[in-house]
Scaffold this active site. Structure first.
Site, PDB file in Angstrom:
ATOM      1  N   THR A  21       0.840  -1.194   0.000  1.00  0.00           N
ATOM      2  CA  THR A  21       0.000   0.000   0.000  1.00  0.00           C
ATOM      3  C   THR A  21       0.876   1.246   0.000  1.00  0.00           C
ATOM      4  O   THR A  21       2.090   1.160  -0.092  1.00  0.00           O
ATOM      5  CB  THR A  21      -0.962  -0.019   1.213  1.00  0.00           C
ATOM      6  N   ASN A  22       0.242   2.407   0.094  1.00  0.00           N
ATOM      7  CA  ASN A  22       0.958   3.666   0.228  1.00  0.00           C
ATOM      8  C   ASN A  22       0.395   4.395   1.436  1.00  0.00           C
ATOM      9  O   ASN A  22      -0.437   3.861   2.160  1.00  0.00           O
ATOM     10  CB  ASN A  22       0.853   4.487  -1.062  1.00  0.00           C
ATOM     11  N   HIS A  23       0.793   5.631   1.641  1.00  0.00           N
ATOM     12  CA  HIS A  23       0.378   6.373   2.827  1.00  0.00           C
ATOM     13  C   HIS A  23      -0.901   7.176   2.625  1.00  0.00           C
ATOM     14  O   HIS A  23      -1.226   8.027   3.444  1.00  0.00           O
ATOM     15  CB  HIS A  23       1.504   7.322   3.254  1.00  0.00           C
ATOM     16  N   ALA A  26      -5.260   6.821  -4.611  1.00  0.00           N
ATOM     17  CA  ALA A  26      -3.866   6.490  -4.919  1.00  0.00           C
ATOM     18  C   ALA A  26      -3.733   4.973  -4.994  1.00  0.00           C
ATOM     19  O   ALA A  26      -3.192   4.321  -4.104  1.00  0.00           O
ATOM     20  CB  ALA A  26      -2.935   7.070  -3.855  1.00  0.00           C
TER      21      ALA A  26
END
Length: 193
Positions: A3-5, A70
């Site tokens: 995942t991302n932030h 995102a």
């Protein structure tokens, strides 16, 4: 999982702003701790594949489609049915490309639809975002950098450049709520063209 932030703050600000402007809003959301805006229909997903399917199932009925999530560009090629046990040596993780939701929506849009995508960049912001506008057949790209203070994931402010075929509009550093309204007002203008 990979995942991302991303916190979902921009997407939720867009849903809230669209609702306050009188739109009927369907929000497709990944995992977040944010309370859904009042009066917004919401669908929760837990993978890039689920988001792809949920967005495509709703896109044909939308006048304006804003793709703020995102979504990861890659996902593990195989899911382990149980814990991967430690062993000697290095481990290799094989990744595969996820389906490009914005490109699919851009290819399939009707003449009346307006498609807005986001471009989070670390370098060549305008050049990379203009390229994305053309390649994805979007009507607007919201270009922003994670390299600047007060912008990017998890914060309540952002600075972006709204890029269309004919214009570039800088927002300056503003709240995500204010940026959401700017994006939607620009998208509404594009609907009228």
């Amino acid at each position: 999982y990979i995942t991302n932030h991303s916190s979902g703050k921009m997407g939720y600000a867009l849903a809230k702003a669209a609702r306050s402007m009188g739109a009927e809003v369907e929000l497709v959301s990944g995992k977040t701790e944010i309370m859904p805006p009042y009066g917004v229909s919401i669908v929760f997903v837990s993978s890039a594949e689920e988001m792809y399917n949920a967005v495509l199932n709703r896109a044909q009925n939308a006048d304006i489609i804003v793709m703020a999530a995102a979504v990861a560009d890659y996902t593990p090629a195989e899911k382990a049915p149980q814990k991967i046990k430690k062993s000697e040596g290095e481990a290799t993780l094989v990744l595969k490309r996820t389906k490009d939701i914005l490109a699919k929506i851009g290819r399939d849009k009707t003449g009346a639809q307006v498609v807005v995508g986001f471009s989070m960049e670390t370098e060549n912001l305008l050049e990379n975002s203009r390229k994305k506008l053309a390649e994805k057949n979007a009507d607007m790209i919201v270009a922003n950098s994670i390299a600047n203070a007060g912008t990017g994931f998890g914060v309540d402010t952002n600075a972006a450049v709204l890029i269309t075929k004919d214009s570039e509009t800088e927002s300056g550093l503003v709240s995500k709520d204010e940026l959401a309204r700017m994006i939607l007002e620009k998208a509404a203008e594009l609907c009228k063209k």
